[in-house]
Write a protein that holds these residues in place. Sequence first.
Motif, PDB file in Angstrom:
ATOM      1  N   LYS A  62       0.813  -1.221   0.000  1.00 51.56           N
ATOM      2  CA  LYS A  62       0.000   0.000   0.000  1.00 51.56           C
ATOM      3  C   LYS A  62       0.846   1.269   0.000  1.00 51.56           C
ATOM      4  O   LYS A  62       0.415   2.295  -0.497  1.00 51.56           O
ATOM      5  CB  LYS A  62      -0.961   0.012   1.191  1.00 51.56           C
ATOM      6  CG  LYS A  62      -0.263   0.036   2.533  1.00 51.56           C
ATOM      7  CD  LYS A  62      -1.213   0.482   3.641  1.00 51.56           C
ATOM      8  CE  LYS A  62      -2.228  -0.569   4.039  1.00 51.56           C
ATOM      9  NZ  LYS A  62      -1.654  -1.653   4.863  1.00 51.56           N
ATOM     10  N   SER A 204       1.390   3.702  12.281  1.00 50.65           N
ATOM     11  CA  SER A 204       2.356   4.064  11.251  1.00 50.65           C
ATOM     12  C   SER A 204       3.111   5.307  11.705  1.00 50.65           C
ATOM     13  O   SER A 204       2.631   6.046  12.564  1.00 50.65           O
ATOM     14  CB  SER A 204       1.584   4.328   9.957  1.00 50.65           C
ATOM     15  OG  SER A 204       2.413   4.286   8.832  1.00 50.65           O
ATOM     16  N   GLY A 241       5.076  -0.022  10.320  1.00 53.05           N
ATOM     17  CA  GLY A 241       4.861   1.173  11.124  1.00 53.05           C
ATOM     18  C   GLY A 241       6.077   1.980  11.499  1.00 53.05           C
ATOM     19  O   GLY A 241       5.940   3.093  12.036  1.00 53.05           O
ATOM     20  N   GLU A 278       6.336  -6.104   8.427  1.00 53.52           N
ATOM     21  CA  GLU A 278       5.522  -5.616   7.282  1.00 53.52           C
ATOM     22  C   GLU A 278       5.773  -4.138   7.025  1.00 53.52           C
ATOM     23  O   GLU A 278       4.841  -3.328   7.061  1.00 53.52           O
ATOM     24  CB  GLU A 278       4.023  -5.750   7.604  1.00 53.52           C
ATOM     25  CG  GLU A 278       3.440  -7.120   7.604  1.00 53.52           C
ATOM     26  CD  GLU A 278       1.974  -7.106   8.090  1.00 53.52           C
ATOM     27  OE1 GLU A 278       1.384  -6.022   8.277  1.00 53.52           O
ATOM     28  OE2 GLU A 278       1.433  -8.203   8.276  1.00 53.52           O
ATOM     29  N   GLY A 280       6.370  -0.513   5.284  1.00 53.59           N
ATOM     30  CA  GLY A 280       6.058   0.201   4.054  1.00 53.59           C
ATOM     31  C   GLY A 280       6.885   1.475   4.007  1.00 53.59           C
ATOM     32  O   GLY A 280       7.908   1.558   3.327  1.00 53.59           O
ATOM     33  N   ARG A 281       6.459   2.445   4.784  1.00 49.01           N
ATOM     34  CA  ARG A 281       7.071   3.779   4.758  1.00 49.01           C
ATOM     35  C   ARG A 281       8.601   3.758   4.918  1.00 49.01           C
ATOM     36  O   ARG A 281       9.306   4.469   4.209  1.00 49.01           O
ATOM     37  CB  ARG A 281       6.463   4.611   5.898  1.00 49.01           C
ATOM     38  CG  ARG A 281       6.823   6.083   5.843  1.00 49.01           C
ATOM     39  CD  ARG A 281       6.366   6.810   7.121  1.00 49.01           C
ATOM     40  NE  ARG A 281       5.061   6.463   7.562  1.00 49.01           N
ATOM     41  CZ  ARG A 281       3.941   7.151   7.275  1.00 49.01           C
ATOM     42  NH1 ARG A 281       4.024   8.250   6.569  1.00 49.01           N
ATOM     43  NH2 ARG A 281       2.779   6.735   7.728  1.00 49.01           N
ATOM     44  N   ARG A 317      -1.043  13.898   1.514  1.00 46.97           N
ATOM     45  CA  ARG A 317      -0.712  13.819   2.942  1.00 46.97           C
ATOM     46  C   ARG A 317      -0.807  15.154   3.681  1.00 46.97           C
ATOM     47  O   ARG A 317      -1.339  15.183   4.803  1.00 46.97           O
ATOM     48  CB  ARG A 317       0.663  13.182   3.151  1.00 46.97           C
ATOM     49  CG  ARG A 317       0.788  11.784   2.534  1.00 46.97           C
ATOM     50  CD  ARG A 317       2.058  11.047   2.960  1.00 46.97           C
ATOM     51  NE  ARG A 317       1.980  10.658   4.356  1.00 46.97           N
ATOM     52  CZ  ARG A 317       2.611  11.252   5.331  1.00 46.97           C
ATOM     53  NH1 ARG A 317       3.418  12.260   5.087  1.00 46.97           N
ATOM     54  NH2 ARG A 317       2.452  10.854   6.568  1.00 46.97           N
ATOM     55  N   TYR A 321      -3.511  14.886   6.532  1.00 47.03           N
ATOM     56  CA  TYR A 321      -3.007  14.685   7.915  1.00 47.03           C
ATOM     57  C   TYR A 321      -2.245  15.889   8.447  1.00 47.03           C
ATOM     58  O   TYR A 321      -1.579  15.781   9.468  1.00 47.03           O
ATOM     59  CB  TYR A 321      -2.030  13.503   7.962  1.00 47.03           C
ATOM     60  CG  TYR A 321      -2.438  12.264   7.217  1.00 47.03           C
ATOM     61  CD1 TYR A 321      -3.526  11.503   7.632  1.00 47.03           C
ATOM     62  CD2 TYR A 321      -1.706  11.828   6.123  1.00 47.03           C
ATOM     63  CE1 TYR A 321      -3.874  10.350   6.951  1.00 47.03           C
ATOM     64  CE2 TYR A 321      -2.053  10.673   5.440  1.00 47.03           C
ATOM     65  CZ  TYR A 321      -3.138   9.942   5.862  1.00 47.03           C
ATOM     66  OH  TYR A 321      -3.484   8.799   5.190  1.00 47.03           O
ATOM     67  N   TYR A 375       3.085   6.533   0.379  1.00 49.61           N
ATOM     68  CA  TYR A 375       1.751   7.128   0.465  1.00 49.61           C
ATOM     69  C   TYR A 375       1.682   8.432  -0.337  1.00 49.61           C
ATOM     70  O   TYR A 375       0.988   9.372   0.038  1.00 49.61           O
ATOM     71  CB  TYR A 375       1.343   7.334   1.934  1.00 49.61           C
ATOM     72  CG  TYR A 375       1.457   6.051   2.729  1.00 49.61           C
ATOM     73  CD1 TYR A 375       0.586   5.001   2.499  1.00 49.61           C
ATOM     74  CD2 TYR A 375       2.475   5.867   3.675  1.00 49.61           C
ATOM     75  CE1 TYR A 375       0.702   3.800   3.190  1.00 49.61           C
ATOM     76  CE2 TYR A 375       2.598   4.665   4.375  1.00 49.61           C
ATOM     77  CZ  TYR A 375       1.709   3.640   4.122  1.00 49.61           C
ATOM     78  OH  TYR A 375       1.830   2.459   4.797  1.00 49.61           O
TER      79      TYR A 375
HETATM   80  N1  LLP Z   1       0.731  -3.601   7.714  1.00 52.28           N
HETATM   81  C1  LLP Z   1      -0.532  -3.175   7.877  1.00 52.28           C
HETATM   82  C2  LLP Z   1      -1.570  -4.147   8.281  1.00 52.28           C
HETATM   83  C3  LLP Z   1      -0.858  -1.825   7.675  1.00 52.28           C
HETATM   84  O1  LLP Z   1      -2.102  -1.415   7.874  1.00 52.28           O
HETATM   85  C4  LLP Z   1       0.152  -0.905   7.294  1.00 52.28           C
HETATM   86  C5  LLP Z   1      -0.152   0.500   7.067  1.00 52.28           C
HETATM   87  C6  LLP Z   1       1.459  -1.403   7.115  1.00 52.28           C
HETATM   88  C7  LLP Z   1       1.716  -2.752   7.344  1.00 52.28           C
HETATM   89  C8  LLP Z   1       2.596  -0.530   6.701  1.00 52.28           C
HETATM   90  O2  LLP Z   1       2.831   0.480   7.641  1.00 52.28           O
HETATM   91  P1  LLP Z   1       4.094   1.467   7.458  1.00 52.28           P
HETATM   92  O3  LLP Z   1       5.341   0.662   7.674  1.00 52.28           O
HETATM   93  O4  LLP Z   1       4.042   2.048   6.081  1.00 52.28           O
HETATM   94  O5  LLP Z   1       3.882   2.493   8.508  1.00 52.28           O
HETATM   95  N2  LLP Z   1      -1.593   6.871   4.537  1.00 52.28           N
HETATM   96  C9  LLP Z   1      -0.946   7.071   5.820  1.00 52.28           C
HETATM   97  C10 LLP Z   1      -0.386   5.803   6.395  1.00 52.28           C
HETATM   98  C11 LLP Z   1      -1.409   4.695   6.550  1.00 52.28           C
HETATM   99  C12 LLP Z   1      -0.814   3.417   7.040  1.00 52.28           C
HETATM  100  C13 LLP Z   1      -1.806   2.315   7.008  1.00 52.28           C
HETATM  101  N3  LLP Z   1      -1.294   1.015   7.342  1.00 52.28           N
HETATM  102  C14 LLP Z   1       0.124   8.150   5.657  1.00 52.28           C
HETATM  103  O6  LLP Z   1       0.260   8.700   4.572  1.00 52.28           O
HETATM  104  O7  LLP Z   1       0.810   8.484   6.617  1.00 52.28           O
END
Ligand code: LLP
Length: 420
Positions: A62, A204, A241, A278, A280-281, A317, A321, A375
Amino acid sequence: MTRPAFDYVDGVLHAEGVSAVSLAEQFGTPLYVYSRAALTEAWNAYASACAGRRASVHVAVKANSNLAVLNVFARLGAGFDIVSGGELARVLAAGGKAENTVFSGVGKHANEMREALAAGVKCFNVESIPELDRLNAVAAQMGKKAPVSLRVNPDVDAKTHPYISTGLKSNKFGVAFDEARATYQAAAAMANLEVVGIDCHIGSQITEVAPYLDAVDKLLELVEQIEQDGMTIRHIDVGGGLGITYDDETPPDISDFVRTVLDRIEARGHGHREVYFEPGRSLVGNAGVLLTRVEFLKPGAEKNFAIVDAAMNDLARPAMYEAYHAIDAVVQRELPAHVYDVVGPVCESGDWLGRERLLAVEPGDLLAIRSAGAYGFVMSSNYNTRPRAAEVMVDGTQAHVVRAREEVQQLFAGETVLPE
Ligand code: LLP
């Protein structure tokens, strides 16, 4: 990497070995630019800390689902974390493997479950009893057993923005901690499900490791209870996160973070289980910038505006946010600097990209909006019938278009008017 992926050479911002000025001239603006070296470096930070441990990394699609980005990770041996049938299709098209893919998300459609079961995903991260029921029914129709873990809500405060905090009782996500044991028993009783793991995701842009350790402690407590009930938990998925530096945040270094979490799990006597991450960012966020050109400088009674050709539809963003993205002039010039709100052409007061930024620019100059790899494009829209930006990946001295700029005609190609 010896030098940052996006850095100035003789006063001009470069992406690896390519000048951002030439990228904008060649491909137009607004333009998302990714660095293969930065993606690889972030991946290697996770991979090296996991080496020799029972741990694996699943890229959260995502955050950036461009096929070239996913393919860079697939070639490095990544697994993937998806939240839709569409993301599964992208992973497969990019050379990722279903058997290294976990399927998260609170509202999976039966068709998406079917596609994922047929493809052979590694695990379904399930968030409720009705979802267990649906998955069990779909698996029964297909004569299969679906591997499941429950996304448990550990009720810890990740201390991040309320819109992106997910591990609190008040969030829509996960199975409540107090109901998790009974929900596992329900899953175990379903003939076409096989309990294989446990999962959480607490939010996140988390900049401390403590909330993860609190979550891990709570999950392990539960794992012991679930195993007393006769199930085997083979893996623990700690979610994504981990935060990045947008401004002055100081998140833990990726490798330190991974080691701290793995050490805690091992110290608590659970080192025999596989641990999934998991992210992403933290893999893609600082591997991308959004280039935009200044259209007009508009002095105001209270504020000066730099009106640029990127807008909230390109990077949502800030509007969504109030997120901060650093904004730099692509060419460092000897001009008087002024304070501007950097805004786009969309007809909304909420269409801003940065507020009160000191910039030495003139109309026609380029700006780089930093930390736009996560994102960014994925959340872009066609609001105001604006074609979405092109995406380019730089690899050393080569720039590759990895998504062509949309054409206006594409935007309404699927629309029709009523008959006469
Ligand atoms: N796993 C799950 C189940 C998630 O819901 C998410 C993100 C991740 C992994 C990845 O998280 P990360 O490592 O990227 O923090 N659109 C928002 C962020 C939404 C995150 C949703 N879930 C933004 O632009 O800050």
